[in-house]
Design a protein around this motif. Sequence first.
Motif, short mmCIF file in Angstrom:
data_model
loop_
_atom_site.label_atom_id
_atom_site.label_comp_id
_atom_site.label_asym_id
_atom_site.label_seq_id
_atom_site.Cartn_x
_atom_site.Cartn_y
_atom_site.Cartn_z
N ALA A 253 69.30 68.58 30.11
CA ALA A 253 68.99 67.48 29.19
C ALA A 253 69.12 66.13 29.88
N ILE A 254 70.10 66.03 30.78
CA ILE A 254 70.27 64.77 31.52
C ILE A 254 69.05 64.53 32.42
N VAL A 255 68.57 65.58 33.07
CA VAL A 255 67.36 65.44 33.89
C VAL A 255 66.16 65.08 33.02
N THR A 256 66.05 65.69 31.86
CA THR A 256 64.93 65.40 30.96
C THR A 256 64.94 63.93 30.54
N THR A 257 66.11 63.43 30.16
CA THR A 257 66.23 62.02 29.78
C THR A 257 65.94 61.11 30.97
N ALA B 201 62.69 57.00 33.72
CA ALA B 201 61.72 56.73 34.80
C ALA B 201 61.61 55.26 35.19
N GLY B 202 62.76 54.62 35.43
CA GLY B 202 62.73 53.25 35.93
C GLY B 202 62.67 52.18 34.85
N LEU C 199 78.23 66.07 36.06
CA LEU C 199 76.90 66.67 36.12
C LEU C 199 75.87 65.67 36.66
N ALA C 200 75.91 64.45 36.14
CA ALA C 200 74.92 63.45 36.55
C ALA C 200 75.03 63.14 38.04
N HIS C 201 76.25 62.93 38.53
CA HIS C 201 76.41 62.63 39.95
C HIS C 201 76.05 63.84 40.81
N TYR C 202 76.34 65.03 40.31
CA TYR C 202 75.97 66.22 41.08
C TYR C 202 74.45 66.34 41.19
N LEU C 203 73.77 66.08 40.06
CA LEU C 203 72.29 66.07 40.07
C LEU C 203 71.78 65.02 41.06
N ALA C 204 72.41 63.85 41.02
CA ALA C 204 72.00 62.78 41.93
C ALA C 204 72.19 63.20 43.38
N SER C 205 73.27 63.93 43.65
CA SER C 205 73.54 64.35 45.04
C SER C 205 72.45 65.29 45.55
N HIS C 206 71.75 65.94 44.62
CA HIS C 206 70.63 66.80 45.02
C HIS C 206 69.28 66.09 44.86
N GLY C 207 69.34 64.79 44.59
CA GLY C 207 68.10 64.04 44.45
C GLY C 207 67.33 64.35 43.18
N ASN C 208 68.00 64.91 42.19
CA ASN C 208 67.31 65.27 40.95
C ASN C 208 67.56 64.26 39.83
N VAL D 164 66.28 60.13 39.16
CA VAL D 164 65.53 59.02 39.77
C VAL D 164 66.11 57.67 39.38
N ASN D 165 66.94 57.63 38.33
CA ASN D 165 67.57 56.38 37.93
C ASN D 165 69.04 56.39 38.36
N ASP D 166 69.67 55.24 38.28
CA ASP D 166 71.10 55.18 38.49
C ASP D 166 71.78 56.11 37.49
N PRO D 167 72.70 56.98 37.97
CA PRO D 167 73.34 57.94 37.06
C PRO D 167 73.93 57.27 35.81
N ASP D 168 74.49 56.08 35.96
CA ASP D 168 75.10 55.42 34.80
C ASP D 168 74.05 55.04 33.75
N LEU D 169 72.87 54.63 34.20
CA LEU D 169 71.81 54.27 33.25
C LEU D 169 71.31 55.52 32.52
N THR D 170 71.09 56.57 33.26
CA THR D 170 70.62 57.82 32.64
C THR D 170 71.65 58.33 31.64
N LEU D 171 72.92 58.31 32.06
CA LEU D 171 73.97 58.78 31.16
C LEU D 171 74.09 57.91 29.92
N GLY D 172 73.99 56.60 30.12
CA GLY D 172 74.06 55.68 28.97
C GLY D 172 72.97 56.00 27.96
N THR D 173 71.77 56.25 28.46
CA THR D 173 70.65 56.62 27.57
C THR D 173 70.96 57.95 26.88
N TYR D 174 71.45 58.90 27.66
CA TYR D 174 71.75 60.23 27.12
C TYR D 174 72.82 60.15 26.02
#
Lengths: 303, 303, 303, 303
Positions: C117-121, C126-127, C170-179, C181-191
């Motif tokens: 769901a975090i990746v979906t959001t 998307a920037g 989860l968000a930082h782990y996804l980021a570590s794999h390049g999955n 595209v936004n700053d993890p904090d922004l994506t999480l805030g939206t989520y």
Amino acid sequence: MRRLGQILDQIHDRIHEEADWGLPAQYIPELASVDREQFAISAVTPDGQCHSAGLAQRPFSIQSISKVFALTATLGRIGDALWTRVGREPTKVAFDSIMLLETDHGRPSNPFVNAGAIVTTDALLAGREPRQALAEILGLVRTMAGTDDIYINDRVAQSEKRTAERNKALAHYLASHGNLVNDPDLTLGTYFHQCAIEMTTEQLAMSGRVLADLKCAPPTISRAHARRTNALMLTCGHYDASGEFAFKVGLPGKSGVGGGILLIAPRKASIGIWSPGLNGYGNSEAGTRAAAMLADMTGWSVF
Amino acid sequence: MRRLGQILDQIHDRIHEEADWGLPAQYIPELASVDREQFAISAVTPDGQCHSAGLAQRPFSIQSISKVFALTATLGRIGDALWTRVGREPTKVAFDSIMLLETDHGRPSNPFVNAGAIVTTDALLAGREPRQALAEILGLVRTMAGTDDIYINDRVAQSEKRTAERNKALAHYLASHGNLVNDPDLTLGTYFHQCAIEMTTEQLAMSGRVLADLKCAPPTISRAHARRTNALMLTCGHYDASGEFAFKVGLPGKSGVGGGILLIAPRKASIGIWSPGLNGYGNSEAGTRAAAMLADMTGWSVF
Amino acid sequence: MRRLGQILDQIHDRIHEEADWGLPAQYIPELASVDREQFAISAVTPDGQCHSAGLAQRPFSIQSISKVFALTATLGRIGDALWTRVGREPTKVAFDSIMLLETDHGRPSNPFVNAGAIVTTDALLAGREPRQALAEILGLVRTMAGTDDIYINDRVAQSEKRTAERNKALAHYLASHGNLVNDPDLTLGTYFHQCAIEMTTEQLAMSGRVLADLKCAPPTISRAHARRTNALMLTCGHYDASGEFAFKVGLPGKSGVGGGILLIAPRKASIGIWSPGLNGYGNSEAGTRAAAMLADMTGWSVF
Amino acid sequence: MRRLGQILDQIHDRIHEEADWGLPAQYIPELASVDREQFAISAVTPDGQCHSAGLAQRPFSIQSISKVFALTATLGRIGDALWTRVGREPTKVAFDSIMLLETDHGRPSNPFVNAGAIVTTDALLAGREPRQALAEILGLVRTMAGTDDIYINDRVAQSEKRTAERNKALAHYLASHGNLVNDPDLTLGTYFHQCAIEMTTEQLAMSGRVLADLKCAPPTISRAHARRTNALMLTCGHYDASGEFAFKVGLPGKSGVGGGILLIAPRKASIGIWSPGLNGYGNSEAGTRAAAMLADMTGWSVF
């Protein structure tokens, strides 16, 4: 060396005072019924003298300690070719775990977890009759220990054969990845018999002389070979409690579910310990504590 | 000791002849651009003499070797209380793995995988300012090395801070299990700075004197403490290649992704090695080979 | 349809008689204090009529049910490109598990576990500014539900933001794999804000009309898109209890830790259920039982 | 129904045009040599008519499709008691995986992975002779299909018995956790024979009538039982590609490594498909595509 004898006596007394014996292995019927309040410790020094305390002449089932002898025999026969089939890394899973075999495509982590020992025995068997491989292992043990009075207890082997579904699962799983060259039943039969070798702590201590690089040792394996075996014993010899054993004892050791421990203090002594009750990792409860006491009292830690 | 100097020179020459350098750590920008064809080795003997070959006065980022110093500082401050939060077992997974944290409910396997080191630093921080904990670690390193000329490279620390998503994931995961007492960002900030300490191989070798129990060592930590640290280094110091390192080198060692290795030969020598290219496990490619050569040529294996 | 109203009343009464309420989600402070003895159920039929029983006009936090809407919005925006970043398989691990991310190299198993769901959001964001993505999700929810009276509870979002270390991991782990595209904090805030949407069971039932292919549904998404969303809800909508839910209820459903369930009976009805106490899998305890009762009494199972 | 016949013909033609056949199962010698460019599809409608295209009268090895029949027989005999020994959750691991058995203490995730099917057969065997259990399964298949012309291919059973080390490992592992009540060899012998049942797609389609709740179905199992079987087929019937199958096809289905698929469109049709080449998940490559085409062209998706 009077002092070593006194140390062993003190350890023996403390173990009996603490009376914290663990529980004998339940899954091998022949072992489950053993009286757990038993203890023995023997140590051989470079001059060949063997000091003991407790029931040092009572034979017990060496079980997984046999993995050290089988590894020695196999490396003697096929050398480093073994390492294409088995790894050399400690794991954090139990001795009879099957999980890592799946992620590692059938290659056991090291020769001292059950899967790795089964592959090692399979490599030694190599198409021969089980009795030939067993004669080779038993012959090596007798040479290392300097006595012919060491035997395989067939009743224990049969007892394990009937019950060890987990080991059968491991063997068939290895076979499914092409990492057994013999029929799984033949390899397992050999393995169960090698585990059923019986020794006293005196014999066990004597058998480790060459690993400990003691002057009195019979010339069986090279120094390099002994060092590498010791390294494997220190990192992998107590399964998922190997780190703990290294931390508290600081010596290479190999345990068996019969309650025995072979302990190597390079250039100082070779030690055999036995107490049949186990802790949660499948290692001798009292024996592990005795090993820590011995390391504390002698300063023999390799570190 | 003329012979040791010659041995180090021979190792230096062979490493340059073999020209098998591995690849510098790519995930820390400041480290990625380092010239990989560099090598240094230094060894301090009980009498305090330091022998070297190669670029022994070039400072490099010690990275995970700092885990040894942080552990030492933390055990000095809170003692065995640390072990309620971190285990002492080697694992068969990579240094930055997060999987086992889930099955082990947030308790890292040992203090030398990243998760365990983050908890160790968190325990040292304990509500204080990061600069206080860092001063404590740096002070300890300087005392152990016998020089004040050791510093933290802030640019490397900032570089890692920007990129290390994996370590952030580990820290937040630990926090989710209640195994961090400080704000994850503060603990990580401290951790990244401790990793950015820079030392030469000479300084690194000097800093290990007390672990090696050399006569020349400054009295910093107890013999028991040193032995246990050595045990952890031997079983866990090279991540999922620790078994292999013990097998081939037979000495306690701790590697860092900066290409450094601290190697301890108890009562014989303390050794610092550096070559920035890494093998697939994140350990120095040439440094690991140099360690094996040294053990072979000196017979210093603890086994 | 009189009979449906009676069925809902019977379910409501049985739920209160059984008085087996589970426990509200403890890790989000704003949700932990909710009175657990609450229940509501609403069902919309093809003609657009909405039948209800219980507290059908009380707004609750939809939490993970928002994953259905975010997925719908994201597929509407980028289509099947999403599936390069997220899988479509159910797992047997908990909703907030991180283990499989390691073995799957940062690709979540499906869009309904937290990582997916975090990746979906993240893909929807998307920037853009978080408020733009949130406006898009909220707009879609309102259109699907046919009302503008649906809001985000900012206090719940902030409450989660402060506490959700697991989601940060989860968000930082996804980021570590390049999955990401936004700053993890922004994506999480939206989520966190999307999870804090509040709806009543009436609104929830209305919002599912298009998924249920009811005549009364506003034309928002294609039939093919709806079917695939239903398939994902059935196989993955209740985390590691999805198989059990399919077995006992036989309808696509998506649960949230706020205690809500969106239930789809294709061509028969769209259903919203709420009861804040959870079972061990993080799904509404009473709500899950109510869903099973409804399926039994109506014969609406898709099977 | 003329249209259905035309649809099946179109699917048959497209499958042959696309000529993307996958590879027949290699690990069962008797299956490995099958010509892969074969295809058949049959569909029975509520009125009992059976439409077919391709080699609909050629018998093939149903392999894992037999798990549906064995489950049906076992639930008929012992009812929900089975679920104390087997779960109902899809997994994300391969059909012959052993890993989850270790973490789940010997309880398979669902009855359609190999371990779960072995336990199901073991529960049906329950101390009887293998031929009794096999007679029961075969009798049930014949009743469901409405023909006695269905047999077990003993050569295939023997072929698998000789090679299936993985299944032997699963059986012994289950036994080690006490989750087999019969001798592992007896249970496996029964299992290998049940997998070796041979059917045509016509017979397979006929056998699924009761699961599809078609008017023409013989009264064998209850509607509730059929629904639950369908739910398990949808969530777990294609192993770690079950989510994908639900997403693309939207119908309960069960595949076998012989290349067969039993597909259920509740109240619409019961479908048998066969093409012996497999995809990477062990499901029929062409058969899976054919199922998706059929769902697209008929709109039979349950979603």
